[in-house]
Design a protein around this motif. Structure first.
Motif, PDB file in Angstrom:
ATOM      1  N   TYR A  32       1.051  -1.232   0.117  1.00 36.11           N
ATOM      2  CA  TYR A  32       0.043   0.116   0.278  1.00 36.11           C
ATOM      3  C   TYR A  32       1.164   1.138   0.050  1.00 36.11           C
ATOM      4  N   LEU A  33       0.376   2.329  -0.622  1.00 34.55           N
ATOM      5  CA  LEU A  33       1.180   3.863  -0.951  1.00 34.55           C
ATOM      6  C   LEU A  33       0.007   4.739  -0.645  1.00 34.55           C
ATOM      7  N   SER A  34      -0.689   5.316   0.544  1.00 33.68           N
ATOM      8  CA  SER A  34      -1.323   6.050   1.139  1.00 33.68           C
ATOM      9  C   SER A  34      -1.320   7.164   1.676  1.00 33.68           C
ATOM     10  N   TYR A  35      -1.906   7.750   1.751  1.00 32.19           N
ATOM     11  CA  TYR A  35      -1.990   9.677   2.382  1.00 32.19           C
ATOM     12  C   TYR A  35      -3.111   9.423   2.767  1.00 32.19           C
ATOM     13  N   SER A  36      -3.017   9.879   4.130  1.00 36.83           N
ATOM     14  CA  SER A  36      -4.279  10.122   6.059  1.00 36.83           C
ATOM     15  C   SER A  36      -3.904  11.360   6.327  1.00 36.83           C
ATOM     16  N   TRP A  37      -5.692  12.256   6.120  1.00 36.33           N
ATOM     17  CA  TRP A  37      -5.743  13.027   7.471  1.00 36.33           C
ATOM     18  C   TRP A  37      -5.710  12.471   9.013  1.00 36.33           C
ATOM     19  N   ASN A  38      -5.761  12.982   9.888  1.00 35.41           N
ATOM     20  CA  ASN A  38      -5.892  12.387  11.142  1.00 35.41           C
ATOM     21  C   ASN A  38      -6.597  13.638  12.076  1.00 35.41           C
ATOM     22  N   LYS A  39      -7.691  13.358  12.590  1.00 34.42           N
ATOM     23  CA  LYS A  39      -7.173  13.982  13.697  1.00 34.42           C
ATOM     24  C   LYS A  39      -8.048  13.396  15.026  1.00 34.42           C
ATOM     25  N   ASN A  40      -6.537  13.790  16.134  1.00 40.05           N
ATOM     26  CA  ASN A  40      -5.980  13.384  17.892  1.00 40.05           C
ATOM     27  C   ASN A  40      -7.683  14.649  18.903  1.00 40.05           C
ATOM     28  N   GLU A  41      -7.893  13.691  19.821  1.00 39.74           N
ATOM     29  CA  GLU A  41      -7.964  14.636  20.809  1.00 39.74           C
ATOM     30  C   GLU A  41      -7.811  13.427  21.978  1.00 39.74           C
ATOM     31  N   ARG A  42      -7.064  15.003  23.147  1.00 39.12           N
ATOM     32  CA  ARG A  42      -6.298  13.739  24.410  1.00 39.12           C
ATOM     33  C   ARG A  42      -6.307  14.616  25.681  1.00 39.12           C
ATOM     34  N   LYS A  43      -7.325  13.831  26.631  1.00 40.31           N
ATOM     35  CA  LYS A  43      -7.544  14.807  27.780  1.00 40.31           C
ATOM     36  C   LYS A  43      -6.586  13.794  28.571  1.00 40.31           C
ATOM     37  N   LEU A  44      -6.088  14.795  29.034  1.00 40.91           N
ATOM     38  CA  LEU A  44      -4.812  14.067  30.512  1.00 40.91           C
ATOM     39  C   LEU A  44      -5.528  14.682  31.662  1.00 40.91           C
ATOM     40  N   THR A  45      -5.480  14.342  32.403  1.00 44.19           N
ATOM     41  CA  THR A  45      -6.065  14.142  33.712  1.00 44.19           C
ATOM     42  C   THR A  45      -4.460  13.990  35.140  1.00 44.19           C
ATOM     43  N   ALA A  46      -4.018  14.740  35.720  1.00 44.49           N
ATOM     44  CA  ALA A  46      -2.722  14.620  36.244  1.00 44.49           C
ATOM     45  C   ALA A  46      -3.325  14.491  38.233  1.00 44.49           C
ATOM     46  N   ASN A  47      -2.723  14.244  38.688  1.00 41.00           N
ATOM     47  CA  ASN A  47      -2.616  13.624  40.673  1.00 41.00           C
ATOM     48  C   ASN A  47      -4.815  14.340  40.048  1.00 41.00           C
ATOM     49  N   GLY A  48      -5.639  14.036  39.845  1.00 41.56           N
ATOM     50  CA  GLY A  48      -6.866  13.949  39.806  1.00 41.56           C
ATOM     51  C   GLY A  48      -7.914  15.075  39.346  1.00 41.56           C
ATOM     52  N   GLN A  49      -6.000  16.039  38.758  1.00 43.44           N
ATOM     53  CA  GLN A  49      -7.134  17.009  37.895  1.00 43.44           C
ATOM     54  C   GLN A  49      -7.238  17.437  36.780  1.00 43.44           C
ATOM     55  N   GLN A  50      -8.149  17.263  35.736  1.00 44.60           N
ATOM     56  CA  GLN A  50      -7.993  18.010  34.229  1.00 44.60           C
ATOM     57  C   GLN A  50      -7.520  18.534  34.042  1.00 44.60           C
ATOM     58  N   LEU A  51      -6.352  18.561  32.869  1.00 42.24           N
ATOM     59  CA  LEU A  51      -5.931  19.242  32.148  1.00 42.24           C
ATOM     60  C   LEU A  51      -6.556  19.243  31.185  1.00 42.24           C
ATOM     61  N   PRO A  52      -6.104  20.975  29.819  1.00 45.89           N
ATOM     62  CA  PRO A  52      -6.840  21.526  28.752  1.00 45.89           C
ATOM     63  C   PRO A  52      -6.739  20.290  28.243  1.00 45.89           C
ATOM     64  N   ILE A  53      -7.737  20.157  27.694  1.00 44.77           N
ATOM     65  CA  ILE A  53      -7.597  19.192  26.415  1.00 44.77           C
ATOM     66  C   ILE A  53      -7.425  19.674  24.965  1.00 44.77           C
ATOM     67  N   VAL A  54      -6.765  18.493  24.363  1.00 42.89           N
ATOM     68  CA  VAL A  54      -4.955  19.426  23.572  1.00 42.89           C
ATOM     69  C   VAL A  54      -6.423  18.465  21.674  1.00 42.89           C
ATOM     70  N   LYS A  55      -6.248  19.670  20.679  1.00 44.54           N
ATOM     71  CA  LYS A  55      -7.222  18.707  19.562  1.00 44.54           C
ATOM     72  C   LYS A  55      -5.292  18.977  18.956  1.00 44.54           C
ATOM     73  N   GLU A  56      -5.276  18.362  17.934  1.00 44.20           N
ATOM     74  CA  GLU A  56      -4.201  18.230  16.721  1.00 44.20           C
ATOM     75  C   GLU A  56      -4.937  17.914  15.631  1.00 44.20           C
ATOM     76  N   LYS A  57      -3.636  18.177  14.435  1.00 44.43           N
ATOM     77  CA  LYS A  57      -4.672  17.570  13.538  1.00 44.43           C
ATOM     78  C   LYS A  57      -3.344  16.906  12.526  1.00 44.43           C
ATOM     79  N   SER A  58      -3.137  15.969  11.645  1.00 45.45           N
ATOM     80  CA  SER A  58      -1.841  15.602  11.408  1.00 45.45           C
ATOM     81  C   SER A  58      -1.999  14.532  10.130  1.00 45.45           C
ATOM     82  N   ASN A  59      -1.093  14.867   8.864  1.00 44.76           N
ATOM     83  CA  ASN A  59      -1.212  14.577   8.155  1.00 44.76           C
ATOM     84  C   ASN A  59      -0.110  13.330   8.112  1.00 44.76           C
ATOM     85  N   ALA A  60      -0.436  12.719   7.128  1.00 46.87           N
ATOM     86  CA  ALA A  60       1.344  10.974   6.707  1.00 46.87           C
ATOM     87  C   ALA A  60       1.374  10.472   5.503  1.00 46.87           C
ATOM     88  N   LEU A  61       2.486  10.703   4.901  1.00 47.77           N
ATOM     89  CA  LEU A  61       1.996   9.599   3.537  1.00 47.77           C
ATOM     90  C   LEU A  61       3.196   8.395   4.217  1.00 47.77           C
TER      91      LEU A  61
END
Length: 209
Positions: A166-195
């Motif tokens: 396969y030779l392909s190109y992808s478009w991805n959207k990530n959403e990450r939620k982090l909780t440190a020591n019981g406290q929720q941190l701001p949501i991190v949203k990312e977009k990425s492309n890859a061959l």
């Protein structure tokens, strides 16, 4: 290594098969294939309909579902660690296949095709009071090349092995939620492309009608 193994196994098995391969009256075939690294928690498969053309080549329309799941948990007197991964991919596309070698009940063929897929992954991991939740969705489009062997165990039934690249190109959207020591941190949203370039070995069965 997988390529050589698939071709060698196909050639060896074909020498022990005494069968007919006259599919001149067949216009279609249903094909089922599954990847060589199949497990109950991780697998890739192809379900396809093949149409025989007048020049003895074939046009194949396929659906390719893939599932990947993983769960682990470690607990002792000091800490608790858990990891839960769930992934799903649904691909669709079409291939054009042509015969390279045909002898008795044995056929070697090549091909090329177009594919498009949707991906959905979720991963949740925790370590003591820390937690990481990640969701990823994306789309992939590209080309694939095929080299396969097919041998007939009955007049209208065959088994096959395929090597796909396969030779392909992808478009991805990530959403990450982090909780440190019981406290929720701001949501991190990312977009990425890859061959990317990937390979896969499939083993399967075809029924002609």
């Amino acid at each position: 290594m997988k390529t050589a193994l698939g071709v060698i196994v196909s050639l060896l098995l074909s020498s022990f098969v005494s069968a007919q391969s006259d599919t001149s009256n067949s216009r279609y075939a249903l094909t089922f294939g599954i990847s060589d690294n199949f497990t109950l928690s991780k697998f890739h498969m192809d379900i396809a309909l093949k149409k025989m053309l007048e020049n003895s080549n074939q046009l194949r329309f396929f659906i390719s579902p893939s599932i990947d799941t993983y769960n682990s948990s470690v607990e002792d007197s000091v800490l608790v660690s858990e990891n839960d991964l769930k992934g799903f991919v649904l691909g669709v596309g079409t291939d054009y296949l042509w015969k390279l070698i045909k002898k008795d009940g044995f056929i070697m063929y090549g091909g090329s095709g177009l594919m498009f897929s949707f991906t959905s992954y979720s991963n949740e991991s925790s370590f003591s009071n820390n937690k990481n939740e990640e969701d990823r969705t994306g789309f992939t489009a590209g080309l694939r090349g095929i080299l396969g062997t097919e041998w007939f165990i009955r007049k209208n039934i065959s088994v096959h092995a395929e090597y796909l690249m396969y030779l392909s190109y992808s478009w991805n959207k990530n959403e990450r939620k982090l909780t440190a020591n019981g406290q929720q941190l701001p949501i991190v949203k990312e977009k990425s492309n890859a061959l990317s370039m990937t390979t896969l070995v499939l083993f399967g069965l075809s029924v002609y009608f």
